[in-house]
Design an enzyme around this catalytic site. Structure first.
Site, PDB file in Angstrom:
ATOM      1  N   HIS A 126       0.618  -1.499  -0.057  1.00  0.00           N
ATOM      2  CA  HIS A 126      -0.413  -0.023   0.255  1.00  0.00           C
ATOM      3  C   HIS A 126       0.976   0.894   0.220  1.00  0.00           C
ATOM      4  O   HIS A 126       1.730   1.379   0.885  1.00  0.00           O
ATOM      5  CB  HIS A 126      -1.007  -0.030   1.134  1.00  0.00           C
TER       6      HIS A 126
ATOM      7  N   ASP B 138     -15.376   0.986   6.643  1.00  0.00           N
ATOM      8  CA  ASP B 138     -14.638   2.132   5.484  1.00  0.00           C
ATOM      9  C   ASP B 138     -15.170   3.419   5.158  1.00  0.00           C
ATOM     10  O   ASP B 138     -14.636   4.665   4.965  1.00  0.00           O
ATOM     11  CB  ASP B 138     -13.246   2.154   5.636  1.00  0.00           C
TER      12      ASP B 138
ATOM     13  N   ARG C 181     -14.831  11.718   6.952  1.00  0.00           N
ATOM     14  CA  ARG C 181     -14.005  12.226   7.840  1.00  0.00           C
ATOM     15  C   ARG C 181     -13.093  13.456   6.511  1.00  0.00           C
ATOM     16  O   ARG C 181     -12.795  14.291   6.442  1.00  0.00           O
ATOM     17  CB  ARG C 181     -12.517  11.051   7.973  1.00  0.00           C
TER      18      ARG C 181
ATOM     19  N   SER D 295      -8.589   2.660   8.813  1.00  0.00           N
ATOM     20  CA  SER D 295      -8.994   2.718   7.347  1.00  0.00           C
ATOM     21  C   SER D 295      -7.618   1.716   6.490  1.00  0.00           C
ATOM     22  O   SER D 295      -8.642   0.976   5.651  1.00  0.00           O
ATOM     23  CB  SER D 295      -8.974   3.678   6.718  1.00  0.00           C
TER      24      SER D 295
ATOM     25  N   LYS E 255      -8.435  -2.535   5.537  1.00  0.00           N
ATOM     26  CA  LYS E 255      -9.070  -3.008   3.947  1.00  0.00           C
ATOM     27  C   LYS E 255      -7.670  -4.017   3.505  1.00  0.00           C
ATOM     28  O   LYS E 255      -8.590  -4.664   2.743  1.00  0.00           O
ATOM     29  CB  LYS E 255      -8.796  -2.018   3.221  1.00  0.00           C
TER      30      LYS E 255
HETATM   31  N1  URA Z   1      -6.189   5.685   2.312  1.00  0.00           N
HETATM   32  C1  URA Z   1      -6.900   5.259   3.402  1.00  0.00           C
HETATM   33  O1  URA Z   1      -7.509   4.180   2.366  1.00  0.00           O
HETATM   34  N2  URA Z   1      -7.350   5.643   3.998  1.00  0.00           N
HETATM   35  C2  URA Z   1      -7.077   7.142   4.689  1.00  0.00           C
HETATM   36  O2  URA Z   1      -7.445   7.180   5.620  1.00  0.00           O
HETATM   37  C3  URA Z   1      -6.029   7.835   4.473  1.00  0.00           C
HETATM   38  C4  URA Z   1      -5.622   7.405   2.916  1.00  0.00           C
END
Ligand code: URA
Length: 427
Positions: free
Chosen positions: A87, A166, A173, A188, A192
């Site tokens: 990621h 999320d 947010r 978050s 995932k």
């Molecule tokens: N990317 C994400 O998936 N979540 C966040 O909170 C910030 C960046």
């Protein structure tokens, strides 16, 4: 009398006053928010309380688990290959995923890269791949499994069933100025990846003027929080902190970045991009328990073969020409000297305004718009030498792009001291 075990107002007050919430309180809040019995304004207040008071390690684990439990979880355990994913917190010109996934597949890993779209000045992996004619991002869970089995890598959209909490929380947010909270970002991202089912994870945390995290200190805190969190859930997790002051590689824009990724997969491409891909691929191979040198996959063509197979498995026409912008203009140096920096944020904003990025997540993006940085930091340039190539579908946007790029590049009388690309490692 309410049948509810908790009151949202009391839990918001507790978090506001610095009390630690229990696993069951956090689980209830997330479940009730999704069910509609905790209101948007209540969750907004709770997020702001978290923003100011942060979360304990235990609260963070509870929140992450509650987000994962809000949806389905993919089971990749029946794959014969070890799974590993990456990621990136997002940068300008960051097309690394397009190269890494096939590199890792070529050395025997399975890479389930469930990705997102770009927002603002950073591009999204799906937007880039969608510039390939026919390529589709939406795959069913059985297609994902089949492609992981046969090809070893998949880059596709995360289905609506994965971590739905999320999606709701992120949208809230975004409109309540609480995106920047480190525990909320960590929950978050890691939730995932847990829902996706990978066994190993490398986090590329970008630092610098073109990144979400501007300071090394904040980036380290985010990286440490995510590495700890991933490991607590049994995922072999590491993080690499990488520089994002200047764009990565030369191309910024969807089809332009695919073209540059193809150059790297053919054994060429800009040195900084190749260096980062090789470095990240080595760490991912190690995390997956594979004793292999992924660099050779770029020279022997095996990463390219896996890229082509991955794209074809998702309907993409690997023989088709990538789309090109109607208007291509060069921007030249007004003076001679050394390029001391190319501001990633400014170049990202120019590409965004040319149409490569979006303001709101439902906006369309241009496949062809963007910028090619013909000169990089450290290069010596002559007066009149082209510095940037601007690609636009709409000629009315060229003037704004020229003005933005003028501010992005600095030329000095002497060369800058070389800056490292890898700033730190954790995990
Ligand atoms: N990317 C994400 O998936 N979540 C966040 O909170 C910030 C960046």
């Amino acid at each position: 009398m309410s049948a509810e075990p908790y009151s949202a107002v009391s839990l918001i007050a507790a978090k506001r006053d610095g009390r630690e919430l229990s696993d069951s309180e956090i689980g209830w809040l997330i479940e009730s928010y999704l069910a509609g019995s905790v209101a948007e304004e209540q969750m907004a207040a709770l997020l702001m309380a978290v923003y100011f008071n942060s979360m304990s390690d235990q609260e963070l684990v509870s929140l992450t688990r509650a987000i994962v439990d809000s949806g389905e979880r993919m089971d990749l355990s029946r794959l014969s290959r070890p799974t590993v994913d990456k990621h990136s917190t997002g940068g300008v010109g960051d097309k690394v995923s397009l190269i890494l996934a096939p590199m890792l597949a070529a050395v025997g890993a399975a890479v389930p890269q469930l990705s997102g779209r770009g927002l603002g000045h950073t591009g999204g992996t799906l937007d880039k791949l969608e510039s390939i004619p026919g390529w589709r991002s939406a795959l069913s869970p059985s297609e994902i499994m089949r492609n992981l089995d046969r090809v070893g890598c998949v880059i596709c959209a995360a289905g609506a069933g994965l971590a739905p909490a999320d999606r709701r929380l992120y949208a809230l947010r975004d409109v309540t100025a609480t995106v920047e909270s480190i525990p909320l970002i960590a929950a978050s991202i890691i939730s995932k990846k847990l829902a996706e089912g990978t066994s190993a994870l490398l986090l590329d945390v970008k630092v610098g003027r073109g990144a979400f995290m501007k300071s090394l200190e904040r980036a380290e805190e985010l990286a440490r929080t995510m590495v700890d969190l991933g490991q607590r859930f049994g995922v072999a997790t590491k993080a690499v902190l990488t520089a994002m002051d200047d764009p990565l590689g030369r191309a910024v824009g969807n089809a332009l970045e695919v073209e540059e990724a193809l150059e790297v997969l053919s054994g060429g491409g800009p040195a900084d991009l190749v260096e980062l891909c090789v470095e990240l691929a080595r760490t991912m191979a190690e995390l997956a328990g594979l004793d292999a040198d992924p660099r050779r996959t770029l020279s022997d063509g095996s990463a390219m073969d896996h890229f082509r197979a991955m794209v074809a498995a998702q309907g993409g026409d690997v023989e088709a020409q990538l789309p090109r912008a109607k208007f291509v203009e060069r921007f030249s140096a007004a003076e001679a000297g050394y390029v001391s920096s190319v501001d990633a944020m400014r170049v990202g904003e120019v590409a965004w305004r040319l149409g490569a990025g979006r303001d709101r997540k439902e906006d369309p993006v241009s496949a062809t718009a963007g910028v090619i940085c013909l000169a990089k930091a450290g290069d010596r340039v002559a007066k009149g030498q082209p510095l940037f190539e601007i690609h636009a579908d709409d000629p009315a946007r060229l003037a704004g792009a020229r003005a933005g790029l003028q501010r992005a590049l600095r030329i000095a009388g002497s060369p800058p001291s070389p800056q490292p690309l890898i700033l730190g490692r954790l995990g």
